[in-house]
Design a protein around this motif. Structure first.
Motif: not given
Length: 253
Positions: A217, A219, A206, A215, A181, A244, A156, A183-186, A209
């Motif tokens: 994910l 942005r 978020p 989350a 997407d 999503h 990533r 895929n960055e959870w932080r 789901h």
């Protein structure tokens, strides 16, 4: 789009497969109609087999009337390419993909494309991003990147750097919007640490789901524009059309 205000959205449409495990492109179009964004970045917009045909066929997008795809002029080379061409000839259908590795851009019909390119991203699996420089009504230019980053944190970060390098290499400065997407959870960290000063993340909330979003994910990242508002679209249609939820932002220049 009103005056100097622009609404953008990002949506991982999961190949039009809903949370009921049924493929229904019509539901995706209904969500897009609800969003009423000027520019939409789609992820997982293809069906990932054969010629990677669009999960929402061209004729449905055309009949929808609100959007047109940014045509990247690329085709995925796959073993089923001859079968795809045969199906187009025999059944008179359009099986083209509308994006690159599942990434696609849709724009309203009064938005013109000045430049577009498909970006290969460093990865172990097929990944890509799309970049377009668009002309909004009133001759206002804006650069948009649609992306879907890897599950691996290391890849990533490399992919984000590759996208930022592609943006920096463009000769004309203009407001830039990167969305997709990650895929960055932080909330802050990982690939987001690669963002240069001036790039800001829209606080949408978020989106994954869709049944119980926990989350962030997806942005929207902005440089050169003011963030007026942002959020997650949580309509009943959106909760079932994909795993999503779409995110959106209203920007001004």
């Amino acid at each position: 789009m009103t005056g100097h205000t622009l609404t953008v959205a990002s949506y991982n449409m999961r190949k039009a497969i809903g949370t009921d495990r049924k493929r229904n492109p019509g539901r995706v179009l209904e969500v897009l109609r609800e969003l009423e964004a000027d520019i939409v970045a789609l992820q997982e917009a293809d069906r990932r087999f054969g010629g990677r045909a669009s999960a929402v066929p061209h004729e449905l997008i055309e009949s929808h009337g609100l959007y047109k795809p940014v045509h990247l002029g690329v085709r995925h080379k796959r073993p089923m390419e001859k079968a795809r061409q045969h199906a187009e000839r025999i059944f008179n259908v359009d099986t083209r993909n509308i994006g690159w590795h599942g990434n696609a851009l849709l724009v309203k019909r009064d938005v013109e494309c000045m430049y577009c390119v498909a970006l290969e991203l460093p990865t172990l699996e097929p990944r890509g991003a799309v970049m377009a420089e668009l002309l909004l009504p009133g001759d206002r230019p804006v650069r948009v990147v649609g992306m879907h980053l890897d599950l691996s944190g290391l890849w990533r970060r490399r992919q984000m750097r590759a996208i930022l390098d592609a943006v920096a290499a463009r000769p004309q400065p203009m407001p830039t919007i990167m969305m997709g997407d990650t895929n960055e959870w932080r909330v802050a960290g990982g690939c987001l640490k690669e963002l240069p000063q001036g790039f800001r993340i829209v606080p949408t909330g978020p989106s994954f789901h869709s049944r119980h979003p926990v989350a962030m994910l997806d942005r929207i990242i902005v440089d050169g524009a003011r963030i007026d508002a942002g959020g997650v679209h949580m309509s009943p249609a959106a909760r079932i059309a994909s795993d999503h939820l779409p995110i959106w932002a209203r920007l001004s220049f």
